[in-house]
Scaffold this motif. Structure first.
Motif, PDB file in Angstrom:
ATOM      1  N   LEU A  51       2.803  -0.829  14.753  1.00  0.00           N
ATOM      2  CA  LEU A  51       1.575  -0.684  13.563  1.00  0.00           C
ATOM      3  C   LEU A  51       0.219  -0.619  14.291  1.00  0.00           C
ATOM      4  O   LEU A  51      -0.506   0.428  13.790  1.00  0.00           O
ATOM      5  N   TRP A  52      -0.035  -1.211  15.315  1.00  0.00           N
ATOM      6  CA  TRP A  52      -1.388  -1.311  16.224  1.00  0.00           C
ATOM      7  C   TRP A  52      -1.408   0.265  16.766  1.00  0.00           C
ATOM      8  O   TRP A  52      -2.572   0.715  16.568  1.00  0.00           O
ATOM      9  N   PHE A  53      -0.186   0.531  17.278  1.00  0.00           N
ATOM     10  CA  PHE A  53      -0.101   1.840  17.875  1.00  0.00           C
ATOM     11  C   PHE A  53      -0.572   3.166  16.889  1.00  0.00           C
ATOM     12  O   PHE A  53      -1.363   3.850  17.113  1.00  0.00           O
ATOM     13  N   ALA A  54       0.185   2.969  15.748  1.00  0.00           N
ATOM     14  CA  ALA A  54       0.074   3.787  14.766  1.00  0.00           C
ATOM     15  C   ALA A  54      -1.391   3.996  14.009  1.00  0.00           C
ATOM     16  O   ALA A  54      -2.095   4.997  13.862  1.00  0.00           O
ATOM     17  N   SER A  55      -2.066   2.807  14.143  1.00  0.00           N
ATOM     18  CA  SER A  55      -3.328   2.618  13.578  1.00  0.00           C
ATOM     19  C   SER A  55      -4.665   3.491  14.804  1.00  0.00           C
ATOM     20  O   SER A  55      -5.414   3.938  14.126  1.00  0.00           O
ATOM     21  N   ILE A  56      -4.261   3.180  15.897  1.00  0.00           N
ATOM     22  CA  ILE A  56      -5.055   3.892  16.914  1.00  0.00           C
ATOM     23  C   ILE A  56      -4.866   5.353  16.684  1.00  0.00           C
ATOM     24  O   ILE A  56      -6.189   5.978  17.006  1.00  0.00           O
ATOM     25  N   TRP A  57      -3.990   5.799  16.587  1.00  0.00           N
ATOM     26  CA  TRP A  57      -3.704   7.324  16.444  1.00  0.00           C
ATOM     27  C   TRP A  57      -4.176   7.779  15.292  1.00  0.00           C
ATOM     28  O   TRP A  57      -4.950   8.768  15.021  1.00  0.00           O
ATOM     29  N   ALA A  58      -3.982   6.986  13.961  1.00  0.00           N
ATOM     30  CA  ALA A  58      -4.644   7.318  12.831  1.00  0.00           C
ATOM     31  C   ALA A  58      -6.496   7.481  13.147  1.00  0.00           C
ATOM     32  O   ALA A  58      -7.051   8.388  12.387  1.00  0.00           O
ATOM     33  N   ILE A  59      -7.135   6.507  13.654  1.00  0.00           N
ATOM     34  CA  ILE A  59      -8.328   6.409  14.068  1.00  0.00           C
ATOM     35  C   ILE A  59      -8.772   7.673  14.859  1.00  0.00           C
ATOM     36  O   ILE A  59      -9.795   8.389  14.740  1.00  0.00           O
ATOM     37  N   VAL A  60      -8.040   7.898  15.815  1.00  0.00           N
ATOM     38  CA  VAL A  60      -8.152   9.053  16.733  1.00  0.00           C
ATOM     39  C   VAL A  60      -8.239  10.376  16.021  1.00  0.00           C
ATOM     40  O   VAL A  60      -9.216  11.338  16.205  1.00  0.00           O
ATOM     41  N   LEU A  61      -7.143  10.292  15.398  1.00  0.00           N
ATOM     42  CA  LEU A  61      -7.109  11.790  14.360  1.00  0.00           C
ATOM     43  C   LEU A  61      -8.087  12.060  13.437  1.00  0.00           C
ATOM     44  O   LEU A  61      -8.132  13.096  12.978  1.00  0.00           O
ATOM     45  N   ALA A  62      -8.440  11.021  12.809  1.00  0.00           N
ATOM     46  CA  ALA A  62      -9.534  10.908  11.727  1.00  0.00           C
ATOM     47  C   ALA A  62     -10.986  11.280  12.291  1.00  0.00           C
ATOM     48  O   ALA A  62     -12.021  11.288  11.414  1.00  0.00           O
TER      49      ALA A  62
END
Length: 241
Positions: free
Chosen positions: A229-240
């Motif tokens: 979940l942490w990993f996915a959240s980081i990528w969500a922030i980056v892509l946004a």
């Protein structure tokens, strides 16, 4: 992590008797850490074997960074093997070496980040993600050290923390292991295949831990689910951004 269940009591017993598990369970982390070390060596094989005269091999920041990262991967494999063999005493003695390597990885990576910084907007998504994944690596390894007396948490924190530092390794391994076989593709096509391949391999290491949890405990550990979940959240922030 619930308290008082049969599974948790078994984990506490494992901690008192030397971290050992039985049968196939012993070998998940050694095999995973061996694969990670293989990808590291393969990805940086040009620096190590085939192009030792390249400029980065004489650049102090890359030399220091490479030595610490290589030391971490070797230590991670050695520690996994020691646990699988039940040699907890040596595992704990080498723990300080691994901690020094982890601190070195963090500080040397910060050094590289500062020197090559060109602004957030100019970075590719994977480069931006690394700026957030580095403190995640430091946090999870720090938590692994904090829970060193709780084996099931300890090894998951160390494993998932290591996964956060994988992007440069997987990117280089892609160039060394796959690109030579893409002779029929254009450079644009090779670049288009890169990110899907990167994520497929990267997420597979997380999913392998999910499978391990389910196979031996019939539940997903909090560290396992939280790390993904942490990993996915980081990528969500980056892509946004």
């Amino acid at each position: 992590m619930g308290g008082g269940s049969a599974s948790d009591m078994a984990e506490q017993t494992l901690g008192r008797t030397g971290f050992q598990a039985s049968g196939r369970r012993n070998w998940f982390f050694p095999i995973a850490s061996l694969l990670l070390l293989f990808l590291t060596i393969a990805g940086f094989s040009d620096n190590l074997f085939t192009d030792v005269g390249q400029p980065s091999n004489s650049d102090p920041k890359f030399i220091v960074h490479g030595l610490f990262c290589g030391s971490w991967m070797i230590a991670f494999l050695a520690q996994s093997l020691l646990v699988s063999r039940g040699n907890v005493r040596l595992h704990r003695k080498l723990g300080m070496f691994a901690l020094v390597a982890a601190i070195g990885v963090t500080l040397s990576t910060i050094w590289v980040f500062v020197v090559v910084w060109k602004g957030w907007a100019l970075m590719t998504p994977e480069v931006r993600a690394n700026r957030l994944l580095l403190p995640s690596y430091a946090l999870f390894v720090g938590l692994g050290y904090r829970f060193r007396r709780t084996p099931e948490r300890h090894k998951r924190f160390m494993y998932t923390g290591t996964l956060f530092m994988l992007e440069p390794i997987l990117a280089r391994a892609y160039d060394q292991l796959l690109v030579p076989f893409m002779t029929g593709l254009t450079e644009a096509q090779i670049d288009a295949v890169f990110l899907p391949t990167l994520f497929a391999v990267w997420v597979s290491f997380f999913l392998a831990l999910f499978a391990y949890d389910w196979a031996f405990a019939r539940r997903i550990q909090a560290v396992t689910g939280g790390a993904l979940l942490w990993f996915a959240s980081i990528w969500a922030i980056v892509l946004a951004t």
